[in-house]
Motif scaffolding. Structure first.
Motif, PDB file in Angstrom:
ATOM      1  N   GLU A   1      54.090  56.751  20.174  1.00 26.50           N
ATOM      2  CA  GLU A   1      52.682  56.922  19.799  1.00 26.50           C
ATOM      3  C   GLU A   1      51.822  55.726  20.200  1.00 26.50           C
ATOM      4  N   ARG A   2      52.440  54.554  20.253  1.00 29.41           N
ATOM      5  CA  ARG A   2      51.696  53.332  20.555  1.00 29.41           C
ATOM      6  C   ARG A   2      52.351  52.600  21.726  1.00 29.41           C
ATOM      7  N   ILE A   3      51.533  52.157  22.670  1.00 37.65           N
ATOM      8  CA  ILE A   3      52.033  51.481  23.865  1.00 37.65           C
ATOM      9  C   ILE A   3      51.401  50.107  23.977  1.00 37.65           C
ATOM     10  N   LEU A   4      52.245  49.097  24.157  1.00 33.30           N
ATOM     11  CA  LEU A   4      51.787  47.762  24.534  1.00 33.30           C
ATOM     12  C   LEU A   4      52.174  47.554  25.986  1.00 33.30           C
ATOM     13  N   ALA A   5      51.178  47.449  26.852  1.00 33.64           N
ATOM     14  CA  ALA A   5      51.427  47.221  28.274  1.00 33.64           C
ATOM     15  C   ALA A   5      51.216  45.750  28.584  1.00 33.64           C
ATOM     16  N   ILE A   6      52.152  45.181  29.295  1.00 32.51           N
ATOM     17  CA  ILE A   6      52.045  43.777  29.709  1.00 32.51           C
ATOM     18  C   ILE A   6      51.722  43.754  31.192  1.00 32.51           C
ATOM     19  N   ASN A   7      50.591  43.154  31.538  1.00 27.08           N
ATOM     20  CA  ASN A   7      50.103  43.160  32.913  1.00 27.08           C
ATOM     21  C   ASN A   7      49.857  41.734  33.399  1.00 27.08           C
ATOM     22  N   SER A   8      50.435  41.394  34.536  1.00 26.49           N
ATOM     23  CA  SER A   8      50.145  40.107  35.165  1.00 26.49           C
ATOM     24  C   SER A   8      48.861  40.249  35.977  1.00 26.49           C
ATOM     25  N   VAL A   9      47.947  39.310  35.807  1.00 23.79           N
ATOM     26  CA  VAL A   9      46.631  39.432  36.444  1.00 23.79           C
ATOM     27  C   VAL A   9      46.185  38.094  37.030  1.00 23.79           C
ATOM     28  N   GLY A  10      45.177  38.200  37.921  1.00 18.65           N
ATOM     29  CA  GLY A  10      44.508  37.025  38.438  1.00 18.65           C
ATOM     30  C   GLY A  10      43.164  36.867  37.751  1.00 18.65           C
ATOM     31  N   SER A  11      42.753  35.647  37.554  1.00 22.78           N
ATOM     32  CA  SER A  11      41.487  35.375  36.881  1.00 22.78           C
ATOM     33  C   SER A  11      40.323  35.438  37.864  1.00 22.78           C
ATOM     34  N   LEU A  12      39.233  36.074  37.414  1.00 16.99           N
ATOM     35  CA  LEU A  12      38.003  36.136  38.198  1.00 16.99           C
ATOM     36  C   LEU A  12      36.969  35.128  37.715  1.00 16.99           C
ATOM     37  N   LYS A  13      37.314  34.397  36.664  1.00 15.05           N
ATOM     38  CA  LYS A  13      36.378  33.439  36.070  1.00 15.05           C
ATOM     39  C   LYS A  13      37.070  32.089  35.879  1.00 15.05           C
ATOM     40  N   GLU A  14      36.381  31.012  36.217  1.00 11.94           N
ATOM     41  CA  GLU A  14      36.994  29.686  36.111  1.00 11.94           C
ATOM     42  C   GLU A  14      37.422  29.357  34.686  1.00 11.94           C
ATOM     43  N   GLU A  15      36.667  29.870  33.707  1.00 13.71           N
ATOM     44  CA  GLU A  15      36.994  29.550  32.320  1.00 13.71           C
ATOM     45  C   GLU A  15      38.220  30.303  31.806  1.00 13.71           C
ATOM     46  N   ILE A  16      38.650  31.341  32.524  1.00 13.88           N
ATOM     47  CA  ILE A  16      39.877  32.062  32.152  1.00 13.88           C
ATOM     48  C   ILE A  16      41.014  31.464  32.964  1.00 13.88           C
ATOM     49  N   LYS A  17      41.742  30.566  32.355  1.00 11.46           N
ATOM     50  CA  LYS A  17      42.697  29.744  33.086  1.00 11.46           C
ATOM     51  C   LYS A  17      44.084  30.381  33.158  1.00 11.46           C
ATOM     52  N   PRO A  18      44.806  30.131  34.242  1.00 15.50           N
ATOM     53  CA  PRO A  18      46.206  30.551  34.308  1.00 15.50           C
ATOM     54  C   PRO A  18      46.977  30.008  33.110  1.00 15.50           C
ATOM     55  N   GLY A  19      47.835  30.847  32.553  1.00 19.22           N
ATOM     56  CA  GLY A  19      48.578  30.466  31.355  1.00 19.22           C
ATOM     57  C   GLY A  19      47.971  31.017  30.085  1.00 19.22           C
ATOM     58  N   SER A  20      46.765  31.566  30.182  1.00 10.83           N
ATOM     59  CA  SER A  20      46.122  32.164  29.013  1.00 10.83           C
ATOM     60  C   SER A  20      46.306  33.683  29.045  1.00 10.83           C
ATOM     61  N   PHE A  21      45.801  34.344  28.017  1.00 12.71           N
ATOM     62  CA  PHE A  21      45.910  35.796  27.910  1.00 12.71           C
ATOM     63  C   PHE A  21      44.525  36.439  27.911  1.00 12.71           C
ATOM     64  N   VAL A  22      44.473  37.697  28.332  1.00 14.81           N
ATOM     65  CA  VAL A  22      43.254  38.501  28.254  1.00 14.81           C
ATOM     66  C   VAL A  22      43.606  39.846  27.636  1.00 14.81           C
ATOM     67  N   ILE A  23      42.780  40.273  26.685  1.00 17.09           N
ATOM     68  CA  ILE A  23      42.911  41.609  26.103  1.00 17.09           C
ATOM     69  C   ILE A  23      41.746  42.433  26.640  1.00 17.09           C
ATOM     70  N   PRO A  24      41.995  43.341  27.577  1.00 15.85           N
ATOM     71  CA  PRO A  24      40.902  44.108  28.165  1.00 15.85           C
ATOM     72  C   PRO A  24      40.206  45.005  27.144  1.00 15.85           C
ATOM     73  N   ASN A  25      38.872  45.125  27.298  1.00 20.95           N
ATOM     74  CA  ASN A  25      38.112  46.068  26.489  1.00 20.95           C
ATOM     75  C   ASN A  25      37.502  47.175  27.351  1.00 20.95           C
ATOM     76  N   ASP A  26      37.699  47.073  28.674  1.00 22.29           N
ATOM     77  CA  ASP A  26      37.200  48.092  29.597  1.00 22.29           C
ATOM     78  C   ASP A  26      37.885  47.873  30.946  1.00 22.29           C
ATOM     79  N   PHE A  27      37.704  48.830  31.862  1.00 18.92           N
ATOM     80  CA  PHE A  27      38.300  48.666  33.187  1.00 18.92           C
ATOM     81  C   PHE A  27      37.408  49.277  34.252  1.00 18.92           C
ATOM     82  N   ILE A  28      37.597  48.806  35.477  1.00 21.89           N
ATOM     83  CA  ILE A  28      37.008  49.399  36.674  1.00 21.89           C
ATOM     84  C   ILE A  28      38.153  49.545  37.667  1.00 21.89           C
ATOM     85  N   GLU A  29      38.226  50.690  38.359  1.00 26.38           N
ATOM     86  CA  GLU A  29      39.359  50.856  39.269  1.00 26.38           C
ATOM     87  C   GLU A  29      38.907  51.132  40.694  1.00 26.38           C
ATOM     88  N   PHE A  30      39.655  50.514  41.617  1.00 27.43           N
ATOM     89  CA  PHE A  30      39.405  50.664  43.051  1.00 27.43           C
ATOM     90  C   PHE A  30      40.664  51.126  43.771  1.00 27.43           C
TER      91      PHE A  30
END
Length: 249
Positions: free
Chosen positions: A69-98
């Motif tokens: 019923e509940r899924i935790l997905a772990i995704n490796s990502v690249g940062s698009l913002k200097e303030e989001i540093k490698p080694g930190s985490f992001v919890i997405p609240n929306d997405f855009i797909e290409f």
């Protein structure tokens, strides 16, 4: 049942449980079952399936068949913002797909379904995940996940565009999030930031850099997953469980 979906490097730290092949009408999915937890490695346990070749529909449907019923997905990502540093985490609240050639729905024949994605990630699970990271005092951000086709990394000019629209870029977050909602499953993503995207970092991006950062984050990822699977969830009261109620024509 709780589903944990992992990608690059995650198989080596979460690879435990009874291995099973789940047959679905969309193909086969290999999982590891450990009690009430189902582990699924989207690239394969040996990491031999590139992002554009993953059978996302079989994976998500297999979890549904198993009662997840509940899924935790772990995704490796690249940062698009200097303030989001490698080694930190992001919890997405929306997405855009290409993406270009992925099967992005279960409803491509029979009946027409227009699923609402105004809040694509389960709001209940997002709050739980934020609470876990805050209690652990782990550095995290919220933001928009940009999904590209892969398997190549993005160009500098692409990143110039993406950084105006999103916060992190990856290759596997879509269509998982949509497929889970179509099956009325709760889905949340924990993005581990492995690198700065092309053009933001002055260095040439390498796979070694990504794997080194994942290795350094292993302990934190394991602790987050452990807290998540042992959380006292209670009954679901979110939008996910009734997603099809007003979606079918």
């Amino acid at each position: 049942m709780i589903g944990i979906i992992g990608g690059t490097g995650i198989a080596s730290i979460l690879g435990k449980g009874e291995e099973k092949i789940i047959e679905t009408k969309y193909g086969k999915a290999k999982v590891l079952i450990d009690g009430d937890v189902v582990l699924l490695f989207r690239h394969g346990i040996k990491h031999n399936v590139p992002p554009h070749k993953i059978n996302y529909r079989a994976n998500i449907y297999a979890l549904k068949q198993l009662g997840v019923e509940r899924i935790l997905a772990i995704n490796s990502v690249g940062s698009l913002k200097e303030e989001i540093k490698p080694g930190s985490f992001v919890i997405p609240n929306d997405f855009i797909e290409f993406t270009k050639c992925r099967e992005g729905t279960f409803y491509d024949e029979g009946k027409v379904v227009h699923i609402d994605m105004s809040e694509p990630y389960c709001p209940e699970l997002r709050e739980i995940l934020k609470k876990i990271l805050e209690n652990k005092k782990y550095d995290y951000h919220e933001g928009v996940y940009v999904c590209t086709e892969g398997p190549r990394f993005e160009t500098k000019r692409e990143i110039e565009i993406y950084k105006n629209w999103g916060d992190v870029v990856g290759m596997t977050g879509y269509p998982e999030v949509v497929l889970a909602r179509e099956l009325e499953m709760c889905y949340v993503s924990l993005c581990n930031v492995t690198n700065y995207a092309a053009g933001i970092s002055k260095n040439v991006l390498t796979v070694d850099e990504v794997l080194e950062t994942i290795k350094a984050m292993e302990d934190k990822i394991l602790k987050i997953v452990d807290e998540f699977i042992n959380y006292d969830f209670g009954e679901r009261e979110c939008i996910c469980k009734d997603a099809l109620k007003h979606a079918v024509i």
